[in-house]
Design an enzyme around this catalytic site. Structure first.
Site, PDB file in Angstrom:
ATOM      1  CG  ASP A 172      -2.172   0.820   1.060  1.00  0.00           C
ATOM      2  OD1 ASP A 172      -2.065   2.043   0.858  1.00  0.00           O
ATOM      3  OD2 ASP A 172      -3.264   0.241   1.128  1.00  0.00           O
ATOM      4  CG  ASP A 193       2.648   3.961  -7.154  1.00  0.00           C
ATOM      5  OD1 ASP A 193       1.533   3.558  -7.552  1.00  0.00           O
ATOM      6  OD2 ASP A 193       3.153   5.046  -7.523  1.00  0.00           O
ATOM      7  CB  VAL A 194      -0.731  -1.137  -7.480  1.00  0.00           C
ATOM      8  CG1 VAL A 194      -0.588  -1.907  -6.188  1.00  0.00           C
ATOM      9  CG2 VAL A 194      -1.874  -0.138  -7.432  1.00  0.00           C
ATOM     10  CG  ASN A 200      -8.606  -4.551  -2.359  1.00  0.00           C
ATOM     11  OD1 ASN A 200      -9.809  -4.497  -2.610  1.00  0.00           O
ATOM     12  ND2 ASN A 200      -8.032  -3.770  -1.445  1.00  0.00           N
ATOM     13  CE1 TYR A 220     -13.325   2.351  -8.475  1.00  0.00           C
ATOM     14  CE2 TYR A 220     -15.447   1.546  -9.249  1.00  0.00           C
ATOM     15  CZ  TYR A 220     -14.426   1.528  -8.313  1.00  0.00           C
ATOM     16  OH  TYR A 220     -14.504   0.678  -7.241  1.00  0.00           O
ATOM     17  CE  LYS A 260     -12.466  -1.391  -9.222  1.00  0.00           C
ATOM     18  NZ  LYS A 260     -11.435  -2.166  -8.500  1.00  0.00           N
ATOM     19  CB  THR A 289     -14.165   1.727   2.180  1.00  0.00           C
ATOM     20  OG1 THR A 289     -14.335   2.237   0.846  1.00  0.00           O
ATOM     21  CG2 THR A 289     -14.576   0.264   2.225  1.00  0.00           C
TER      22      THR A 289
END
Length: 276
Positions: free
Chosen positions: A36, A59-60, A85, A151, A155, A186
């Site tokens: 993360d 850092d993905v 995730n 987004y 997805k 969240t």
């Protein structure tokens, strides 16, 4: 203890769904490495896990950092489970307003990161004779109006990537599935708006109240709801499950609101009333 002796990687594991899943996997016996950008919260999760969870800043959007995360798991003893995730809301612009750079950044965060998570995990899992990969998609993959355009598109891509990756990796005995969250409370929404402190907490409370009325199950979704589904898909209980997804949305996608909310008129009820 379904994950006793197993080693797992969870991206975005410092908060929200990732945190809940890392804790669930560790509770069931796994040794977990979370990646993360949130160093403070990532280290806090690790510190409270009795040594079952480790943290590595990741850092993905950078493929080299994803590779380093998977390699760190391998160096610690192997890799059996990956939960791709990590994510955020990305650009909120409409398709007729978004810039090419904002589009690319959103795709890098939400879709390319999943592809590279699979890419760098698969060879390590193959060495161990197989494994399980779970990816986070969203109900917004199935239609408009639930999230920003970029987004939602990313997805939807995660769902298709899950299918084709499951086919690619079957020869290595690696299963690939996706979890599809609905309205989960969240900080992803408030973070997208740049809210902090008491304002963030107040808005989160309002979101929870709204979420409780958004689907047939009359409560807001919790990160633990998603963690339970991920734990199933990653475990041997799902040994005959690959290339598919599990909806964890409180019934949001069962049909139009009129199908479950008696206060909302639907076509059938309207015709029935008119013919009475």
């Amino acid at each position: 203890m379904r994950f006793q002796g197993k080693r797992a990687v969870v991206t975005g594991g410092a908060s929200g769904i990732g945190r809940a899943t890392a804790l669930r996997l560790a509770e069931e016996g796994a040794e977990v490495l979370i990646g993360d950008l949130n160093v403070a919260d990532g280290e806090e999760v690790a510190a409270t896990s009795n040594g079952r969870i480790r943290f590595q800043r990741t850092d993905v959007t950078q493929a080299a950092e994803i590779e380093a995360l998977m390699t760190a798991a391998e160096d610690a003893g192997g890799l059996d489970v990956v939960f791709n995730n990590a994510g955020a809301a990305g650009s909120r612009d409409r398709i007729d307003e978004i810039s090419p750079d904002d589009w690319d950044r959103t795709m890098a965060l939400l879709l390319r990161s999943v592809a590279m998570g699979i890419r760098y995990a698969a060879p390590l899992m193959a060495k161990r004779g197989g494994g399980a990969i779970v990816n986070t998609s969203s109900v917004s993959a199935f239609g408009s109006g639930m999230a920003p355009t970029a987004y939602s598109t990313a997805k939807a891509g995660v769902l298709h990537l899950t299918k084709v990756a499951a086919a690619d990796l079957a020869r290595h005995k690696i299963r690939v599935n996706a979890v599809v969250p609905g309205f989960i409370t969240t900080n992803i929404f408030t973070s997208a708006l740049g809210l902090e402190g008491q304002v963030r907490d107040h808005v989160n409370g309002m979101i929870a109240q709204t979420a409780a009325k958004a689907q047939p199950v009359q409560r807001a979704g919790r990160p633990e709801d998603i963690a339970a589904a991920v734990a199933y898909l990653a475990s041997d209980d799902a040994a005959f499950v690959t290339g598919t997804h599990i909806l964890v949305d409180g019934g949001m996608l069962v049909g139009t609101r009129a199908s479950w909310d008696e206060d909302v008129p639907g076509l059938f009820s309207t015709l029935e009333a008119a013919s009475a």
